[in-house]
Design a protein around this motif. Structure first.
Motif, PDB file in Angstrom:
ATOM      1  N   MET A   1      17.989  43.790  78.292  1.00  0.00           N
ATOM      2  CA  MET A   1      17.315  42.783  77.500  1.00  0.00           C
ATOM      3  C   MET A   1      16.814  41.661  78.419  1.00  0.00           C
ATOM      4  SD  MET A   1      18.764  40.888  74.127  1.00  0.00           S
ATOM      5  CE  MET A   1      18.328  39.200  73.949  1.00  0.00           C
ATOM      6  N   MET A   2      15.716  41.039  78.018  1.00  0.00           N
ATOM      7  CA  MET A   2      15.158  39.948  78.799  1.00  0.00           C
ATOM      8  C   MET A   2      14.951  38.726  77.910  1.00  0.00           C
ATOM      9  SD  MET A   2      11.769  39.584  81.261  1.00  0.00           S
ATOM     10  CE  MET A   2      11.851  41.266  81.708  1.00  0.00           C
ATOM     11  N   LYS A   3      15.462  37.594  78.401  1.00  0.00           N
ATOM     12  CA  LYS A   3      15.204  36.323  77.717  1.00  0.00           C
ATOM     13  C   LYS A   3      13.981  35.701  78.373  1.00  0.00           C
ATOM     14  CE  LYS A   3      19.447  35.391  75.611  1.00  0.00           C
ATOM     15  NZ  LYS A   3      20.539  34.515  75.426  1.00  0.00           N
ATOM     16  N   ARG A   4      13.078  35.204  77.564  1.00  0.00           N
ATOM     17  CA  ARG A   4      11.848  34.620  78.080  1.00  0.00           C
ATOM     18  C   ARG A   4      11.820  33.121  77.808  1.00  0.00           C
ATOM     19  NH1 ARG A   4      10.522  39.889  76.714  1.00  0.00           N
ATOM     20  NH2 ARG A   4       9.235  40.900  78.290  1.00  0.00           N
ATOM     21  N   ASP A  41      23.892  32.414  82.373  1.00  0.00           N
ATOM     22  CA  ASP A  41      24.084  33.153  81.133  1.00  0.00           C
ATOM     23  C   ASP A  41      23.586  34.594  81.272  1.00  0.00           C
ATOM     24  OD1 ASP A  41      24.803  33.188  78.251  1.00  0.00           O
ATOM     25  OD2 ASP A  41      22.641  33.464  77.971  1.00  0.00           O
ATOM     26  N   ALA A  42      22.443  34.758  81.912  1.00  0.00           N
ATOM     27  CA  ALA A  42      21.888  36.104  82.110  1.00  0.00           C
ATOM     28  C   ALA A  42      22.813  36.960  82.981  1.00  0.00           C
ATOM     29  CB  ALA A  42      20.495  36.009  82.728  1.00  0.00           C
ATOM     30  N   LEU A  43      23.363  36.365  84.024  1.00  0.00           N
ATOM     31  CA  LEU A  43      24.301  37.107  84.875  1.00  0.00           C
ATOM     32  C   LEU A  43      25.541  37.511  84.092  1.00  0.00           C
ATOM     33  CD1 LEU A  43      24.050  35.061  88.177  1.00  0.00           C
ATOM     34  CD2 LEU A  43      23.565  37.510  87.929  1.00  0.00           C
ATOM     35  N   GLU A  47      21.698  40.468  81.784  1.00  0.00           N
ATOM     36  CA  GLU A  47      20.339  40.436  81.238  1.00  0.00           C
ATOM     37  C   GLU A  47      19.380  39.933  82.309  1.00  0.00           C
ATOM     38  OE1 GLU A  47      21.503  39.349  76.608  1.00  0.00           O
ATOM     39  OE2 GLU A  47      20.694  37.775  77.891  1.00  0.00           O
ATOM     40  N   LEU A  48      18.109  39.923  81.978  1.00  0.00           N
ATOM     41  CA  LEU A  48      17.076  39.362  82.840  1.00  0.00           C
ATOM     42  C   LEU A  48      16.538  38.083  82.221  1.00  0.00           C
ATOM     43  CD1 LEU A  48      15.066  42.620  83.655  1.00  0.00           C
ATOM     44  CD2 LEU A  48      16.753  41.482  85.098  1.00  0.00           C
ATOM     45  N   VAL A  49      15.991  37.215  83.079  1.00  0.00           N
ATOM     46  CA  VAL A  49      15.351  35.976  82.627  1.00  0.00           C
ATOM     47  C   VAL A  49      13.934  35.970  83.170  1.00  0.00           C
ATOM     48  CG1 VAL A  49      15.280  33.469  82.912  1.00  0.00           C
ATOM     49  CG2 VAL A  49      17.449  34.601  82.494  1.00  0.00           C
ATOM     50  N   GLU A  50      12.982  35.744  82.271  1.00  0.00           N
ATOM     51  CA  GLU A  50      11.595  35.581  82.690  1.00  0.00           C
ATOM     52  C   GLU A  50      11.189  34.132  82.471  1.00  0.00           C
ATOM     53  OE1 GLU A  50       7.942  38.294  81.905  1.00  0.00           O
ATOM     54  OE2 GLU A  50       7.924  36.738  80.333  1.00  0.00           O
ATOM     55  N   ILE A  51      10.656  33.510  83.516  1.00  0.00           N
ATOM     56  CA  ILE A  51      10.139  32.152  83.424  1.00  0.00           C
ATOM     57  C   ILE A  51       8.620  32.244  83.483  1.00  0.00           C
ATOM     58  CG2 ILE A  51      10.133  29.824  84.408  1.00  0.00           C
ATOM     59  CD1 ILE A  51      12.944  30.698  83.616  1.00  0.00           C
ATOM     60  N   ASP A  52       7.969  31.797  82.420  1.00  0.00           N
ATOM     61  CA  ASP A  52       6.513  31.817  82.329  1.00  0.00           C
ATOM     62  C   ASP A  52       5.979  30.474  82.826  1.00  0.00           C
ATOM     63  OD1 ASP A  52       3.832  31.835  81.589  1.00  0.00           O
ATOM     64  OD2 ASP A  52       4.212  32.707  79.617  1.00  0.00           O
ATOM     65  N   VAL A  86      18.268  38.885  88.576  1.00  0.00           N
ATOM     66  CA  VAL A  86      18.025  38.559  87.164  1.00  0.00           C
ATOM     67  C   VAL A  86      16.720  37.804  86.898  1.00  0.00           C
ATOM     68  CG1 VAL A  86      20.470  38.571  86.592  1.00  0.00           C
ATOM     69  CG2 VAL A  86      19.368  36.405  87.182  1.00  0.00           C
ATOM     70  N   LEU A  87      16.117  37.193  87.916  1.00  0.00           N
ATOM     71  CA  LEU A  87      14.957  36.331  87.694  1.00  0.00           C
ATOM     72  C   LEU A  87      13.641  37.089  87.796  1.00  0.00           C
ATOM     73  CD1 LEU A  87      13.787  33.425  87.376  1.00  0.00           C
ATOM     74  CD2 LEU A  87      13.773  33.304  89.876  1.00  0.00           C
ATOM     75  N   ARG A  88      12.782  36.860  86.824  1.00  0.00           N
ATOM     76  CA  ARG A  88      11.407  37.348  86.846  1.00  0.00           C
ATOM     77  C   ARG A  88      10.502  36.150  86.606  1.00  0.00           C
ATOM     78  NH1 ARG A  88      14.378  40.411  88.389  1.00  0.00           N
ATOM     79  NH2 ARG A  88      14.657  42.607  87.958  1.00  0.00           N
ATOM     80  N   ILE A  89       9.411  36.076  87.344  1.00  0.00           N
ATOM     81  CA  ILE A  89       8.456  34.986  87.191  1.00  0.00           C
ATOM     82  C   ILE A  89       7.158  35.560  86.648  1.00  0.00           C
ATOM     83  CG2 ILE A  89       7.144  33.171  88.375  1.00  0.00           C
ATOM     84  CD1 ILE A  89      10.143  32.678  88.462  1.00  0.00           C
ATOM     85  N   LYS A  90       6.622  34.926  85.624  1.00  0.00           N
ATOM     86  CA  LYS A  90       5.322  35.300  85.067  1.00  0.00           C
ATOM     87  C   LYS A  90       4.356  34.155  85.344  1.00  0.00           C
ATOM     88  CE  LYS A  90       3.004  36.300  80.678  1.00  0.00           C
ATOM     89  NZ  LYS A  90       2.043  35.202  80.742  1.00  0.00           N
ATOM     90  N   SER A  91       3.236  34.494  85.960  1.00  0.00           N
ATOM     91  CA  SER A  91       2.216  33.495  86.231  1.00  0.00           C
ATOM     92  C   SER A  91       0.859  34.178  86.320  1.00  0.00           C
ATOM     93  CB  SER A  91       2.543  32.742  87.524  1.00  0.00           C
ATOM     94  OG  SER A  91       1.600  31.708  87.727  1.00  0.00           O
ATOM     95  N   ASP A  92       0.289  34.450  85.175  1.00  0.00           N
ATOM     96  CA  ASP A  92      -1.016  35.112  85.136  1.00  0.00           C
ATOM     97  C   ASP A  92      -2.128  34.176  85.589  1.00  0.00           C
ATOM     98  OD1 ASP A  92       0.232  37.389  84.156  1.00  0.00           O
ATOM     99  OD2 ASP A  92      -0.098  36.819  82.062  1.00  0.00           O
TER     100      ASP A  92
END
Length: 118
Positions: A1-4, A41-43, A47-52, A86-92
């Motif tokens: 699961m991923m929290k955004r 919390d994700a660890l 889970e994974l965390v996405e920061i937009d 756990v960290l994912r970065i979104k930057s379109d």
């Protein structure tokens, strides 16, 4: 699961500065009050965390990004391996932020704790 999470909506659409003295939208405040708890919390939950990072109209300064993301490792809050796990970065809107943040994390070295000779 991923929290955004959306930096602009969940923290500020005008993130600025490195330290708390720079104002309430500083990288230090974001790291301590938002980013670290989200990642911890994700660890704990595996889970994974996405920061937009989109939706920040004036852009995000390197001092904010380094203090927020590199500071996690530098301050010894989370290991480099755990952050990257756990960290994912979104930057379109500006993909260079992703590269910059990953470099700050990779380059960060935990600060030496002062030795107490008492």
């Amino acid at each position: 699961m991923m929290k955004r999470y959306d930096l602009a909506a969940d923290f500020s659409d005008a993130p600025f500065g490195r330290y708390l003295d720079d104002g309430r939208n500083s990288g230090e405040r974001f790291r301590e009050k938002f980013l670290y708890p989200w990642l911890k919390d994700a660890l704990d939950r595996n889970e994974l965390v996405e920061i937009d990072l989109d939706h920040v109209p004036l852009g995000i300064g390197s001092s904010f990004l380094e203090e927020s993301f590199g500071g996690l490792v530098r301050k010894g809050l989370i290991s480099k391996q755990d952050v990257l796990k756990v960290l994912r970065i979104k930057s379109d809107e500006d993909s260079s932020y992703i590269t910059e943040i990953m470099e700050y994390i990779q380059d960060a070295k935990p600060e030496e704790q002062p030795v107490n000779h008492a």
